[in-house]
Design an enzyme around this catalytic site. Structure first.
Site, PDB file in Angstrom:
ATOM      1  CG  ASN A 124      45.867   1.152  32.241  1.00 15.78           C
ATOM      2  OD1 ASN A 124      46.734   1.942  31.889  1.00 15.78           O
ATOM      3  ND2 ASN A 124      44.734   1.019  31.579  1.00 15.78           N
ATOM      4  CE  LYS A 280      51.607   2.671  27.233  1.00 16.41           C
ATOM      5  NZ  LYS A 280      51.212   3.006  28.580  1.00 16.41           N
ATOM      6  CD  GLU A 341      51.189   2.725  32.139  1.00 10.99           C
ATOM      7  OE1 GLU A 341      49.999   3.035  31.921  1.00 10.99           O
ATOM      8  OE2 GLU A 341      51.785   1.838  31.522  1.00 10.99           O
TER       9      GLU A 341
HETATM   10  P1  ADP Z   1      48.892   5.862  28.808  1.00  7.63           P
HETATM   11  O1  ADP Z   1      49.461   4.719  29.545  1.00  7.63           O
HETATM   12  O2  ADP Z   1      49.712   7.086  28.839  1.00  7.63           O
HETATM   13  O3  ADP Z   1      47.457   6.092  29.212  1.00  7.63           O
HETATM   14  P2  ADP Z   1      47.822   4.677  26.401  1.00  7.63           P
HETATM   15  O4  ADP Z   1      48.474   3.603  25.646  1.00  7.63           O
HETATM   16  O5  ADP Z   1      46.634   4.249  27.198  1.00  7.63           O
HETATM   17  O6  ADP Z   1      48.908   5.411  27.283  1.00  7.63           O
HETATM   18  O7  ADP Z   1      47.399   5.825  25.389  1.00  7.63           O
HETATM   19  C1  ADP Z   1      46.746   7.007  25.811  1.00  7.63           C
HETATM   20  C2  ADP Z   1      45.511   7.245  24.964  1.00  7.63           C
HETATM   21  O8  ADP Z   1      45.862   7.349  23.593  1.00  7.63           O
HETATM   22  C3  ADP Z   1      44.496   6.111  25.031  1.00  7.63           C
HETATM   23  O9  ADP Z   1      43.620   6.256  26.116  1.00  7.63           O
HETATM   24  C4  ADP Z   1      43.823   6.197  23.672  1.00  7.63           C
HETATM   25  O10 ADP Z   1      42.770   7.149  23.696  1.00  7.63           O
HETATM   26  C5  ADP Z   1      44.927   6.721  22.763  1.00  7.63           C
HETATM   27  N1  ADP Z   1      45.575   5.583  22.074  1.00  7.63           N
HETATM   28  C6  ADP Z   1      46.543   4.768  22.567  1.00  7.63           C
HETATM   29  N2  ADP Z   1      46.879   3.807  21.686  1.00  7.63           N
HETATM   30  C7  ADP Z   1      46.112   3.987  20.609  1.00  7.63           C
HETATM   31  C8  ADP Z   1      45.987   3.322  19.340  1.00  7.63           C
HETATM   32  N3  ADP Z   1      46.729   2.259  19.041  1.00  7.63           N
HETATM   33  N4  ADP Z   1      45.081   3.812  18.456  1.00  7.63           N
HETATM   34  C9  ADP Z   1      44.326   4.892  18.747  1.00  7.63           C
HETATM   35  N5  ADP Z   1      44.403   5.571  19.922  1.00  7.63           N
HETATM   36  C10 ADP Z   1      45.274   5.134  20.838  1.00  7.63           C
HETATM   37 MG    MG Z   2      46.135   4.380  29.318  1.00  5.62          MG
END
Ligand code: ADP
Ligand code: MG
Length: 447
Positions: A124, A280, A341
């Site tokens: 992040n 991403k 995000e």
């Molecule tokens: P954001 O930027 O919206 O927070 P994230 O990529 O951090 O997006 O995803 C949000 C949540 O989803 C994460 O905190 C995690 O708990 C879950 N998550 C994201 N990617 C994965 C993954 N590859 N496998 C399992 N859970 C995931």
């Molecule tokens: Mg996140």
């Protein structure tokens, strides 16, 4: 646990300031765990080193605007938010000081040989939150350990102190009289207490803080000779706790305020280029080792790669088939992510099939696919809205990082604390304020 014992613990959570606003704007306890997360100390050290390398990587990526444009322009064609951010990247540097406050998030899989495999969820680069509340849950758990309610003492840390010193040093380095920090916020912020922790720590250290939304910056802000002023206050550093979602830029006023920030001489945490480096799509492209080693030495690239989960774009071929076809067959093992995000944006597992049917192929580049991390589960006692419940849970560890640079010269790059969020294992998303996850502390075990 008796209702009275639970009441005592919740009272302590209030005392230690483990608070957030509910939908009515009242302060209530943030959801928290009573089962601290345990990791071997050697693994925690490795993740801290990984965070320093990741900070270095994203700092380098952010400086390469040609690379950002090349990768993100096709995405920008179908994603208005990315298009707007790309349009902000200046042609000339307005400020040679840079400050990055980030959070590197991991989940952990148990491998067949019994080892724990960390996998990076995401890095992040904007609005990395919960540094203050993470310190508060650690203080609560310390207290409960003293009272023999919890067995082991949590690992102490002070991420807010790290953030505050980075901000104070950056402002002092500018050498401007009375320059303030502008904390850019959303109008109805439920995570207000977390932000207040940084605000109060900076105030204690003699740093002036102005809290404002983009609408307020539009009303009261102006540029004088390229310098940013909000009302009577000159701004040295802008710390973004807003501006990471399209909803933060609903009208021309807010967009013009955002443009003004980027055009000013203030140090932005983060600049648009750093925000874009954290998309991403960029993280997916960096998972390709040949691209990764354009930015960091080969040995560092190897260390970073070890924690990457498989990622690919929907426009690509995977195992000799179009990505969509591959996902149709293997949807359960993947997560789809847009360039957003703040939680609540992803599509998980079997739902990917229907989702892809409704997504026009012209929008493929707005999304990436990531291998679903099968995190190890453990029984945890979670306290949500004053109720304690035992759940089979998974824990996500975030390591906060601080990087400060002047021109090409790296001045500071260090880990400054951590965040543990624990959630029931049947919940996909991770947000605490949204009610998905509970704040937790970390216990370091020797092995
Ligand atoms: P954001 O930027 O919206 O927070 P994230 O990529 O951090 O997006 O995803 C949000 C949540 O989803 C994460 O905190 C995690 O708990 C879950 N998550 C994201 N990617 C994965 C993954 N590859 N496998 C399992 N859970 C995931
Ligand atoms: Mg996140």
């Amino acid at each position: 646990m008796t209702p009275e014992e639970l009441r005592n613990i919740i009272d302590r959570a209030h005392y230690f300031g483990l608070l957030q606003k509910n939908l009515d704007g009242q302060l209530v306890h943030a959801p928290f765990s009573l089962t601290p997360y345990q990791l071997p100390s050697s693994l925690i050290s490795q993740l801290q080193i990984h965070t320093q390398w990741s900070s270095l990587l994203f700092w380098k990526v952010a400086q390469n605007s040609d690379f950002l444009r090349e990768i993100l322009e096709p995405t920008a064609k179908v994603d208005e938010f990315v298009r707007f951010l790309l349009s902000l990247i200046p042609n000339e540097k307005r400020q040679d000081q840079q400050l990055l406050i980030n959070r590197n998030d991991f989940l952990f899989e148990r491998k067949e040989n019994g080892e724990l495999q960390p996998l990076q969820v995401e890095f992040n680069t904007i609005s990395a939150s919960f540094a203050h509340l993470s310190g508060r849950v650690t203080a609560l758990h310390q207290q409960l350990q003293q009272e023999n309610i919890l067995k082991a003492a949590p690992l102490p840390h002070d991420a807010i102190a790290g953030f505050a010193s980075g901000i104070k040093e950056t402002i002092e380095n500018l050498g401007w009289q009375d320059a303030a920090l502008l904390m850019l916020v959303q109008p109805k912020e439920r995570n207000w207490f977390d932000q207040m922790g940084l605000f109060a720590t900076l105030s204690q250290r003699g740093v002036k803080v102005v809290r404002a939304t983009l609408a307020e910056v539009h009303q009261k802000g102006k540029l004088k000779n390229g310098d940013l002023w909000v009302g009577p206050q000159r701004i040295g550093v802008v710390y973004f706790r807003a501006g990471y979602a399209p909803g933060d830029l609903p009208d021309e006023d807010s967009r013009s305020a955002r443009r003004m920030l980027e055009a000013s001489s203030a140090v932005l945490v983060p600049e648009a280029s750093m925000q874009l480096a954290g998309t991403k799509k960029i993280q997916q492209v960096l998972a390709d080792s040949s691209i990764l080693s354009e930015f960091v030495p080969e040995s560092v690239a190897d260390q970073l790669k070890a924690y990457f989960a498989m990622m690919f774009g929907l426009e690509e071929e995977v195992e000799g088939r179009p990505a969509r076809e591959f996902l149709e067959e293997n949807a359960e093992q993947f997560v789809l992510k847009p360039q957003r995000e703040g939680g609540g944006n992803n599509v998980y597992g079997a739902e990917i099939r229907d989702f892809l049917t409704s997504l026009p192929t012209s929008e493929d580049r707005a999304w990436i696919a990531m291998k679903r991390i099968e995190a190890e589960t453990a029984e945890s006692l979670l306290v949500v809205q004053e109720q304690a419940q035992s759940h089979q849970s998974i824990s996500e560890l975030g390591i906060f990082g601080l990087l400060r640079a002047q021109s090409d010269d790296l001045r500071i790059n260090m880990p400054v604390g951590h965040l543990v969020r624990t959630k029931a294992s049947n919940v996909n998303e991770g947000g605490v304020v949204a009610g998905y996850a509970c704040l937790n502390s970390l216990i370091s075990t020797d092995q």
